[in-house]
Design a protein around this motif. Structure first.
Motif, PDB file in Angstrom:
ATOM      1  N   ASP A 168       0.838  -1.201   0.000  1.00 51.57           N
ATOM      2  CA  ASP A 168       0.000   0.000   0.000  1.00 51.57           C
ATOM      3  C   ASP A 168       0.877   1.256   0.000  1.00 51.57           C
ATOM      4  N   SER A 169       1.939   1.243   0.813  1.00 46.53           N
ATOM      5  CA  SER A 169       2.819   2.403   0.900  1.00 46.53           C
ATOM      6  C   SER A 169       3.511   2.683  -0.421  1.00 46.53           C
ATOM      7  N   ALA A 170       3.902   1.634  -1.126  1.00 53.28           N
ATOM      8  CA  ALA A 170       4.573   1.837  -2.410  1.00 53.28           C
ATOM      9  C   ALA A 170       3.655   2.537  -3.405  1.00 53.28           C
ATOM     10  N   PHE A 171       2.374   2.135  -3.434  1.00 57.11           N
ATOM     11  CA  PHE A 171       1.417   2.807  -4.317  1.00 57.11           C
ATOM     12  C   PHE A 171       1.111   4.216  -3.828  1.00 57.11           C
ATOM     13  N   ALA A 172       1.071   4.402  -2.504  1.00 54.05           N
ATOM     14  CA  ALA A 172       0.861   5.741  -1.959  1.00 54.05           C
ATOM     15  C   ALA A 172       1.958   6.685  -2.434  1.00 54.05           C
ATOM     16  N   ALA A 173       3.200   6.208  -2.442  1.00 51.45           N
ATOM     17  CA  ALA A 173       4.310   7.041  -2.902  1.00 51.45           C
ATOM     18  C   ALA A 173       4.097   7.490  -4.342  1.00 51.45           C
ATOM     19  N   TRP A 174       3.644   6.585  -5.180  1.00 49.22           N
ATOM     20  CA  TRP A 174       3.368   6.912  -6.578  1.00 49.22           C
ATOM     21  C   TRP A 174       2.310   8.019  -6.653  1.00 49.22           C
ATOM     22  N   GLY A 175       1.271   7.899  -5.839  1.00 51.68           N
ATOM     23  CA  GLY A 175       0.235   8.922  -5.835  1.00 51.68           C
ATOM     24  C   GLY A 175       0.735  10.254  -5.327  1.00 51.68           C
ATOM     25  N   PHE A 176       1.480  10.256  -4.225  1.00 53.76           N
ATOM     26  CA  PHE A 176       2.023  11.504  -3.686  1.00 53.76           C
ATOM     27  C   PHE A 176       2.916  12.213  -4.706  1.00 53.76           C
ATOM     28  N   ASN A 210     -12.561   5.633   0.991  1.00 53.14           N
ATOM     29  CA  ASN A 210     -11.483   6.629   0.992  1.00 53.14           C
ATOM     30  C   ASN A 210     -10.124   5.950   1.042  1.00 53.14           C
ATOM     31  N   PHE A 211      -9.919   5.039   0.116  1.00 53.98           N
ATOM     32  CA  PHE A 211      -8.764   4.150   0.163  1.00 53.98           C
ATOM     33  C   PHE A 211      -7.557   4.766  -0.529  1.00 53.98           C
ATOM     34  N   THR A 212      -6.414   4.689   0.138  1.00 52.14           N
ATOM     35  CA  THR A 212      -5.198   5.330  -0.336  1.00 52.14           C
ATOM     36  C   THR A 212      -4.800   4.881  -1.729  1.00 52.14           C
ATOM     37  N   TRP A 213      -4.697   3.553  -1.949  1.00 52.68           N
ATOM     38  CA  TRP A 213      -4.153   3.153  -3.247  1.00 52.68           C
ATOM     39  C   TRP A 213      -5.141   3.388  -4.384  1.00 52.68           C
ATOM     40  N   THR A 214      -6.430   3.439  -4.095  1.00 52.26           N
ATOM     41  CA  THR A 214      -7.387   3.781  -5.140  1.00 52.26           C
ATOM     42  C   THR A 214      -7.253   5.254  -5.519  1.00 52.26           C
ATOM     43  N   ALA A 215      -7.063   6.110  -4.512  1.00 50.76           N
ATOM     44  CA  ALA A 215      -6.819   7.526  -4.790  1.00 50.76           C
ATOM     45  C   ALA A 215      -5.524   7.712  -5.576  1.00 50.76           C
ATOM     46  N   ALA A 216      -4.489   6.962  -5.194  1.00 59.16           N
ATOM     47  CA  ALA A 216      -3.205   7.062  -5.902  1.00 59.16           C
ATOM     48  C   ALA A 216      -3.336   6.636  -7.354  1.00 59.16           C
ATOM     49  N   ILE A 217      -4.104   5.577  -7.590  1.00 59.24           N
ATOM     50  CA  ILE A 217      -4.280   5.083  -8.952  1.00 59.24           C
ATOM     51  C   ILE A 217      -5.077   6.074  -9.792  1.00 59.24           C
ATOM     52  N   TRP A 218      -6.025   6.766  -9.168  1.00 49.46           N
ATOM     53  CA  TRP A 218      -6.760   7.795  -9.911  1.00 49.46           C
ATOM     54  C   TRP A 218      -5.793   8.882 -10.389  1.00 49.46           C
ATOM     55  N   LEU A 219      -4.928   9.354  -9.491  1.00 47.71           N
ATOM     56  CA  LEU A 219      -4.025  10.453  -9.822  1.00 47.71           C
ATOM     57  C   LEU A 219      -2.974  10.070 -10.845  1.00 47.71           C
ATOM     58  N   THR A 220      -2.543   8.821 -10.828  1.00 52.32           N
ATOM     59  CA  THR A 220      -1.428   8.407 -11.681  1.00 52.32           C
ATOM     60  C   THR A 220      -1.856   7.756 -12.987  1.00 52.32           C
ATOM     61  N   TRP A 221      -3.073   7.189 -13.008  1.00 52.53           N
ATOM     62  CA  TRP A 221      -3.440   6.374 -14.167  1.00 52.53           C
ATOM     63  C   TRP A 221      -4.910   6.476 -14.537  1.00 52.53           C
ATOM     64  N   ALA A 222      -5.805   6.063 -13.655  1.00 52.44           N
ATOM     65  CA  ALA A 222      -7.219   5.966 -14.021  1.00 52.44           C
ATOM     66  C   ALA A 222      -7.810   7.318 -14.388  1.00 52.44           C
ATOM     67  N   GLY A 223      -7.386   8.370 -13.710  1.00 55.00           N
ATOM     68  CA  GLY A 223      -7.944   9.693 -13.949  1.00 55.00           C
ATOM     69  C   GLY A 223      -7.573  10.306 -15.274  1.00 55.00           C
ATOM     70  N   GLN A 224      -6.744   9.628 -16.048  1.00 55.30           N
ATOM     71  CA  GLN A 224      -6.410  10.125 -17.377  1.00 55.30           C
ATOM     72  C   GLN A 224      -7.569   9.961 -18.354  1.00 55.30           C
ATOM     73  N   ASP A 225      -8.470   9.061 -18.058  1.00 59.67           N
ATOM     74  CA  ASP A 225      -9.570   8.747 -18.973  1.00 59.67           C
ATOM     75  C   ASP A 225     -10.840   9.457 -18.500  1.00 59.67           C
TER      76      ASP A 225
END
Length: 420
Positions: free
Chosen positions: A36-44, A397-412
């Motif tokens: 989880d922390s590794a994905f959080a870092a990607w989001g931050f 309000n899950f950290t890695w889901t938020a991180a994935i939105w910012l880094t990948w999913a939110g592009q679409d």
């Protein structure tokens, strides 16, 4: 709406931030979890690159002398979680669990470094030796039978997926004694593992305590040992990323290259010809699980796909509407809302999509990104989703889901708007 979702995602990361480490979510997971922390870092890294590197620092600060990075770090006492540090009894300071988790950190560190190479160079140089030591631990302690093996389903990060059923059958959970689960007090019990499974999880922890968390003894004599396709592929990919990072820093990467070659040569040992897919394998008796699980489909992140696996991928994906399911929808074991027995997980979709892009399959990446974005846009930043109707499941309000939105999913975003 676009800015609203981006800002919501940033607020989730900030709200779950505990100063150097991030909670997966409040209540359900009150500590620091490894992947989880590794994905959080990607989001931050999308809005605070220094904070992203802090996440890696805090995670790796609790690395064991053996090189293992534990799956939970108990920074503060929180009685709302079971099993807590008293149950694990690892003797570490701060207290930690006694098992590891999928080693995605090197992959995430490379992604963060690529966002700002100048800012990340010195921070990367500091953590690189620790990442190498962790990979060495995986190679020397968990890959002794060829593929990466796990000693507890929790180590896979895919706790109750059908892959582990045949290994769990050999674990006696009848004598663990009374305990009070906390997870079912935070979310619907129908979305969590059954009590019988949980009894066996605790029995495995108790075995680890009984041998002082001697990892080699647990591999040799413990009640559960299974080859994990998911970790095998994640580790393969992480080796490749660590080699790139090592070369950037001017290090000799021949040791890592050797690990990668050895691990790739072991892939035939987890190919189930009868299933036509990679498969988990019980290393105590050689039996395959016989189910198409989410771990098999992580083959794409390690450039280990093939036409036969492609057919399975499209078949299970076409059977649902919101991302790749964590179990085969046509199998008897499929359960659309129970943790790893069917739901779609945004962070896992993002990992698989990383492989799609590098294969040149941008069509598959775009489809998976669109479906993941639609689920989030419809029902928020949930831990995971029903792949049929995108019902939000697990923690909110899950950290890695938020991180994935910012880094990948939110592009679409246009497709996400249409689904909301």
């Amino acid at each position: 709406m676009t800015m609203d979702l981006h800002e919501q995602a940033r607020q989730i990361l900030r709200g779950n931030d505990r100063g150097g480490y991030t909670l997966p979510t409040h209540g359900l997971y009150p500590y620091q979890w490894n992947w989880d922390s590794a994905f959080a870092a990607w989001g931050f890294a999308t809005f605070d690159i220094a904070r992203a590197w802090d996440e890696f620092d805090t995670l790796l600060a609790s690395q064991w002398d053996t090189g293992m990075v534990p799956h939970i770090i108990f920074h503060e006492v929180d009685p709302s979680y079971f099993p807590g540090p008293d149950v694990w009894s690892t003797g570490q300071s701060p207290a930690t669990s006694g098992i590891s988790q999928p080693p995605v950190a090197a992959t995430m560190a490379r992604l963060v470094w690529e966002m700002d190479k100048a800012a990340g160079h010195d921070r990367l140089a500091e953590i690189y030796p620790k990442l190498v030591a962790w990979h060495r631990w995986w190679h020397e302690v968990r890959c002794v039978h060829g593929p990466a093996a796990i000693i507890h389903p929790w180590e896979s990060g895919r706790d109750n997926c059908p892959d582990w059923d045949i290994g769990m059958d050999g674990v006696d959970g009848s004598r663990v004694g009374p305990y009070t689960r906390r997870d079912t007090g935070h979310v619907d019990p129908s979305m969590r593992p059954h009590k019988e499974q949980y009894d066996r999880y605790i029995a495995m922890v108790q075995f680890g305590v009984s041998v002082g968390w001697d990892q080699r003894q647990i591999v040799a004599d413990g009640p559960f040992l299974m080859a994990d396709p998911g970790i095998t592929f994640i580790l393969l990919r992480a080796h490749a990323d660590l080699i790139v990072l090592g070369e950037v820093l001017g290090h000799d990467t021949s040791e890592i290259e050797g690990w990668a070659a050895q691990l790739r040569s072991a892939l035939p040992e987890i190919w189930n010809a009868d299933l036509g897919a990679y498969d988990a394998r019980n290393l105590r008796n050689g039996r395959f699980a016989g189910v198409l699980g989410s771990g098999a489909l992580l083959a794409y992140v390690a450039d280990a796909g093939n036409p036969t696996l492609d057919e399975h991928l499209i078949r299970v994906w076409d059977a649902v509407s919101y991302g790749i399911p964590s179990a085969d929808p046509q199998a008897d074991i499929f359960d659309a809302r129970r943790y790893w027995r069917g739901p779609s997980w945004p962070f896992l979709n993002a990992l698989i999509a990383l492989g799609f892009r590098e294969m040149g399959r941008h069509d598959l990446d775009a489809r998976l990104r669109r479906e993941t974005a639609q689920a989030i846009a419809k029902n928020g930043f949930a831990e995971y989703f029903d792949p049929h109707d995108a019902t939000a499941c697990g923690g909110a309000n899950f950290t890695w889901t938020a991180a994935i939105w910012l880094t990948w999913a939110g592009q679409d975003l246009e497709h996400a708007k249409g689904a909301a």
